[in-house]
Design a protein around this motif. Structure first.
Motif, PDB file in Angstrom:
ATOM      1  N   ILE A 188      33.132 106.944  18.796  1.00 26.53           N
ATOM      2  CA  ILE A 188      34.042 108.022  19.204  1.00 26.53           C
ATOM      3  C   ILE A 188      34.214 109.058  18.095  1.00 26.53           C
ATOM      4  O   ILE A 188      34.957 110.027  18.258  1.00 26.53           O
ATOM      5  N   LYS A 189      33.531 108.819  16.972  1.00 24.31           N
ATOM      6  CA  LYS A 189      33.612 109.725  15.825  1.00 24.31           C
ATOM      7  C   LYS A 189      35.061 109.978  15.405  1.00 24.31           C
ATOM      8  O   LYS A 189      35.516 111.098  15.242  1.00 24.31           O
ATOM      9  N   GLY A 190      35.777 108.884  15.252  1.00 23.05           N
ATOM     10  CA  GLY A 190      37.174 108.992  14.863  1.00 23.05           C
ATOM     11  C   GLY A 190      37.862 107.651  14.903  1.00 23.05           C
ATOM     12  O   GLY A 190      37.214 106.594  14.827  1.00 23.05           O
ATOM     13  N   MET A 191      39.162 107.690  15.054  1.00 24.42           N
ATOM     14  CA  MET A 191      39.974 106.474  15.037  1.00 24.42           C
ATOM     15  C   MET A 191      40.643 106.245  16.380  1.00 24.42           C
ATOM     16  O   MET A 191      41.010 107.192  17.081  1.00 24.42           O
ATOM     17  N   CYS A 192      40.825 104.971  16.714  1.00 24.00           N
ATOM     18  CA  CYS A 192      41.581 104.591  17.900  1.00 24.00           C
ATOM     19  C   CYS A 192      42.764 103.744  17.453  1.00 24.00           C
ATOM     20  O   CYS A 192      42.908 103.415  16.267  1.00 24.00           O
ATOM     21  N   GLU A 193      43.615 103.392  18.379  1.00 27.54           N
ATOM     22  CA  GLU A 193      44.814 102.617  18.029  1.00 27.54           C
ATOM     23  C   GLU A 193      44.453 101.271  17.416  1.00 27.54           C
ATOM     24  O   GLU A 193      45.160 100.763  16.544  1.00 27.54           O
ATOM     25  N   ASN A 194      43.351 100.678  17.838  1.00 25.21           N
ATOM     26  CA  ASN A 194      42.943  99.382  17.294  1.00 25.21           C
ATOM     27  C   ASN A 194      42.711  99.435  15.782  1.00 25.21           C
ATOM     28  O   ASN A 194      42.940  98.450  15.064  1.00 25.21           O
ATOM     29  N   ASP A 195      42.248 100.580  15.281  1.00 27.95           N
ATOM     30  CA  ASP A 195      42.029 100.714  13.841  1.00 27.95           C
ATOM     31  C   ASP A 195      43.351 100.646  13.078  1.00 27.95           C
ATOM     32  O   ASP A 195      43.430 100.055  11.996  1.00 27.95           O
ATOM     33  N   PHE A 196      44.389 101.253  13.643  1.00 26.64           N
ATOM     34  CA  PHE A 196      45.702 101.193  13.002  1.00 26.64           C
ATOM     35  C   PHE A 196      46.299  99.788  13.095  1.00 26.64           C
ATOM     36  O   PHE A 196      46.962  99.326  12.166  1.00 26.64           O
ATOM     37  N   ILE A 197      46.052  99.119  14.216  1.00 31.48           N
ATOM     38  CA  ILE A 197      46.531  97.741  14.359  1.00 31.48           C
ATOM     39  C   ILE A 197      45.860  96.852  13.329  1.00 31.48           C
ATOM     40  O   ILE A 197      46.513  96.024  12.675  1.00 31.48           O
ATOM     41  N   LEU A 198      44.552  97.028  13.146  1.00 29.89           N
ATOM     42  CA  LEU A 198      43.826  96.237  12.148  1.00 29.89           C
ATOM     43  C   LEU A 198      44.351  96.517  10.747  1.00 29.89           C
ATOM     44  O   LEU A 198      44.539  95.587   9.943  1.00 29.89           O
ATOM     45  N   ALA A 199      44.612  97.778  10.430  1.00 30.99           N
ATOM     46  CA  ALA A 199      45.145  98.129   9.109  1.00 30.99           C
ATOM     47  C   ALA A 199      46.475  97.420   8.858  1.00 30.99           C
ATOM     48  O   ALA A 199      46.712  96.894   7.758  1.00 30.99           O
ATOM     49  N   SER A 200      47.341  97.390   9.861  1.00 33.05           N
ATOM     50  CA  SER A 200      48.649  96.742   9.683  1.00 33.05           C
ATOM     51  C   SER A 200      48.500  95.237   9.528  1.00 33.05           C
ATOM     52  O   SER A 200      49.254  94.606   8.788  1.00 33.05           O
ATOM     53  N   LYS A 201      47.531  94.649  10.210  1.00 35.63           N
ATOM     54  CA  LYS A 201      47.308  93.198  10.103  1.00 35.63           C
ATOM     55  C   LYS A 201      46.711  92.837   8.735  1.00 35.63           C
ATOM     56  O   LYS A 201      47.025  91.785   8.180  1.00 35.63           O
ATOM     57  N   ILE A 202      45.873  93.726   8.212  1.00 34.21           N
ATOM     58  CA  ILE A 202      45.338  93.498   6.861  1.00 34.21           C
ATOM     59  C   ILE A 202      46.475  93.570   5.840  1.00 34.21           C
ATOM     60  O   ILE A 202      46.563  92.740   4.933  1.00 34.21           O
ATOM     61  N   ASP A 203      47.353  94.554   5.998  1.00 35.71           N
ATOM     62  CA  ASP A 203      48.502  94.696   5.084  1.00 35.71           C
ATOM     63  C   ASP A 203      49.416  93.474   5.151  1.00 35.71           C
ATOM     64  O   ASP A 203      50.037  93.105   4.154  1.00 35.71           O
ATOM     65  N   ASP A 204      49.513  92.867   6.324  1.00 37.53           N
ATOM     66  CA  ASP A 204      50.442  91.754   6.532  1.00 37.53           C
ATOM     67  C   ASP A 204      49.844  90.407   6.141  1.00 37.53           C
ATOM     68  O   ASP A 204      50.544  89.404   6.115  1.00 37.53           O
ATOM     69  N   ASP A 205      48.572  90.384   5.818  1.00 32.98           N
ATOM     70  CA  ASP A 205      47.910  89.120   5.490  1.00 32.98           C
ATOM     71  C   ASP A 205      48.276  88.662   4.081  1.00 32.98           C
ATOM     72  O   ASP A 205      48.119  89.408   3.108  1.00 32.98           O
ATOM     73  N   ALA A 206      48.749  87.436   3.978  1.00 28.92           N
ATOM     74  CA  ALA A 206      49.189  86.905   2.683  1.00 28.92           C
ATOM     75  C   ALA A 206      48.036  86.757   1.707  1.00 28.92           C
ATOM     76  O   ALA A 206      48.195  86.987   0.496  1.00 28.92           O
ATOM     77  N   GLY A 207      46.849  86.379   2.196  1.00 31.02           N
ATOM     78  CA  GLY A 207      45.701  86.212   1.317  1.00 31.02           C
ATOM     79  C   GLY A 207      45.262  87.529   0.694  1.00 31.02           C
ATOM     80  O   GLY A 207      44.914  87.581  -0.493  1.00 31.02           O
ATOM     81  N   VAL A 208      45.304  88.608   1.482  1.00 32.26           N
ATOM     82  CA  VAL A 208      44.946  89.926   0.962  1.00 32.26           C
ATOM     83  C   VAL A 208      45.980  90.399  -0.046  1.00 32.26           C
ATOM     84  O   VAL A 208      45.645  90.887  -1.140  1.00 32.26           O
ATOM     85  N   SER A 209      47.244  90.237   0.295  1.00 32.76           N
ATOM     86  CA  SER A 209      48.336  90.690  -0.581  1.00 32.76           C
ATOM     87  C   SER A 209      48.309  89.999  -1.932  1.00 32.76           C
ATOM     88  O   SER A 209      48.617  90.601  -2.967  1.00 32.76           O
ATOM     89  N   ALA A 210      47.917  88.713  -1.924  1.00 33.42           N
ATOM     90  CA  ALA A 210      47.899  87.939  -3.168  1.00 33.42           C
ATOM     91  C   ALA A 210      46.837  88.446  -4.144  1.00 33.42           C
ATOM     92  O   ALA A 210      46.952  88.231  -5.361  1.00 33.42           O
ATOM     93  N   LEU A 211      45.820  89.115  -3.642  1.00 29.74           N
ATOM     94  CA  LEU A 211      44.724  89.587  -4.495  1.00 29.74           C
ATOM     95  C   LEU A 211      44.923  91.019  -4.996  1.00 29.74           C
ATOM     96  O   LEU A 211      44.139  91.516  -5.799  1.00 29.74           O
ATOM     97  N   ILE A 212      45.950  91.692  -4.512  1.00 26.02           N
ATOM     98  CA  ILE A 212      46.190  93.077  -4.914  1.00 26.02           C
ATOM     99  C   ILE A 212      46.859  93.122  -6.285  1.00 26.02           C
ATOM    100  O   ILE A 212      47.833  92.410  -6.539  1.00 26.02           O
ATOM    101  N   VAL A 213      46.331  93.940  -7.172  1.00 23.61           N
ATOM    102  CA  VAL A 213      46.932  94.148  -8.486  1.00 23.61           C
ATOM    103  C   VAL A 213      47.718  95.445  -8.419  1.00 23.61           C
ATOM    104  O   VAL A 213      47.152  96.525  -8.228  1.00 23.61           O
ATOM    105  N   LYS A 214      49.011  95.332  -8.550  1.00 26.36           N
ATOM    106  CA  LYS A 214      49.860  96.515  -8.462  1.00 26.36           C
ATOM    107  C   LYS A 214      49.866  97.272  -9.779  1.00 26.36           C
ATOM    108  O   LYS A 214      49.848  96.675 -10.853  1.00 26.36           O
ATOM    109  N   ALA A 215      49.872  98.574  -9.672  1.00 33.89           N
ATOM    110  CA  ALA A 215      49.886  99.412 -10.871  1.00 33.89           C
ATOM    111  C   ALA A 215      51.212  99.250 -11.601  1.00 33.89           C
ATOM    112  O   ALA A 215      52.271  99.082 -10.980  1.00 33.89           O
ATOM    113  N   ALA A 216      51.146  99.291 -12.926  1.00 37.08           N
ATOM    114  CA  ALA A 216      52.360  99.174 -13.711  1.00 37.08           C
ATOM    115  C   ALA A 216      53.259 100.386 -13.491  1.00 37.08           C
ATOM    116  O   ALA A 216      52.769 101.508 -13.267  1.00 37.08           O
TER     117      ALA A 216
END
Length: 223
Positions: A188-216
């Protein structure tokens, strides 16, 4: 004759002055009352709208203490307060949970391209993702991660994508501690709602969050 006319004129002037003075005396004798200084408080608390208007307040008096009746009604549990005392009904927790993207189910059959206005509404739930031109020359949701282990981060994000059944446009490690993920659809040469749903699920995943290094936190310089 001239003397008589002058005397008559003076008498008429004195009479007029006396009448005017006598008419104004009662009003001047009455003490002035400061505007808004006296209010008759209702039995249940507060003052009437008419009293507010007379006091020059017009009902717009800014923040105030809640009345007994308002406290007993429990209004503060279902509304968001504002400094001007206007109130907006708060969304019930059950409804908020229902409409949050992270709680939505991806529907592969519903992949229509979003308009700019639709993107802006959904983007408010995935603030860490930016809308940028992607590798496929169309707009994508893009997030760059600083991580303690780039390889593990890629696997963690791939795991989320596999569970929800949606594939990112691009996912790669760009360094030992850098990962870039792009969400969009070439079809579709763009984004659909499913892409935003996936982004929110990635943000909510504990395994992903544990690997993020936050800037000081940056030191603030006060002048």
């Amino acid at each position: 004759a001239q003397t008589t006319t002058t005397t008559t004129t003076m008498m008429m002037t004195m009479t007029k002055t006396t009448m005017t003075s006598s008419m104004m005396t009662p009003r001047r004798a009455a003490p002035r009352r400061a505007r808004g200084a006296t209010f008759v408080v209702r039995a249940e608390g507060g003052v009437s709208k008419r009293q507010e208007d007379l006091g020059g307040l017009g009902g717009d008096i800014g923040a105030r203490d809640a009345t007994v009746g308002e406290l007993e009604s429990g209004f503060c549990t279902t509304s968001l307060g504002h400094a001007d005392t206007d109130h907006i009904l708060a969304v019930p927790d059950a409804m908020a949970q229902m409409i949050m993207l992270k709680n939505q189910t991806i529907d592969a059959s519903d992949a229509d391209k979003l308009t700019f206005a639709q993107q802006e509404v959904l983007r408010k739930q995935v603030w860490d993702w930016k809308i940028r031109p992607g590798k496929g020359n169309y707009e994508v949701l893009r997030r760059e991660y600083t991580t303690s282990d780039a390889g593990a981060m890629v696997k963690a994000i791939e795991g989320v994508c596999a569970r929800v059944g949606w594939t990112p446009a691009s996912l790669e490690a760009t360094g030992a501690d850098k990962v870039v993920c792009e969400l969009g659809q070439d079809s579709i040469k763009g984004m659909c709602e499913n892409d935003f749903i996936l982004a929110s699920k990635i943000d909510d995943d504990a395994g992903v969050s544990a690997l993020i290094v936050k800037a000081a936190a940056k030191a603030r310089v006060w002048f």
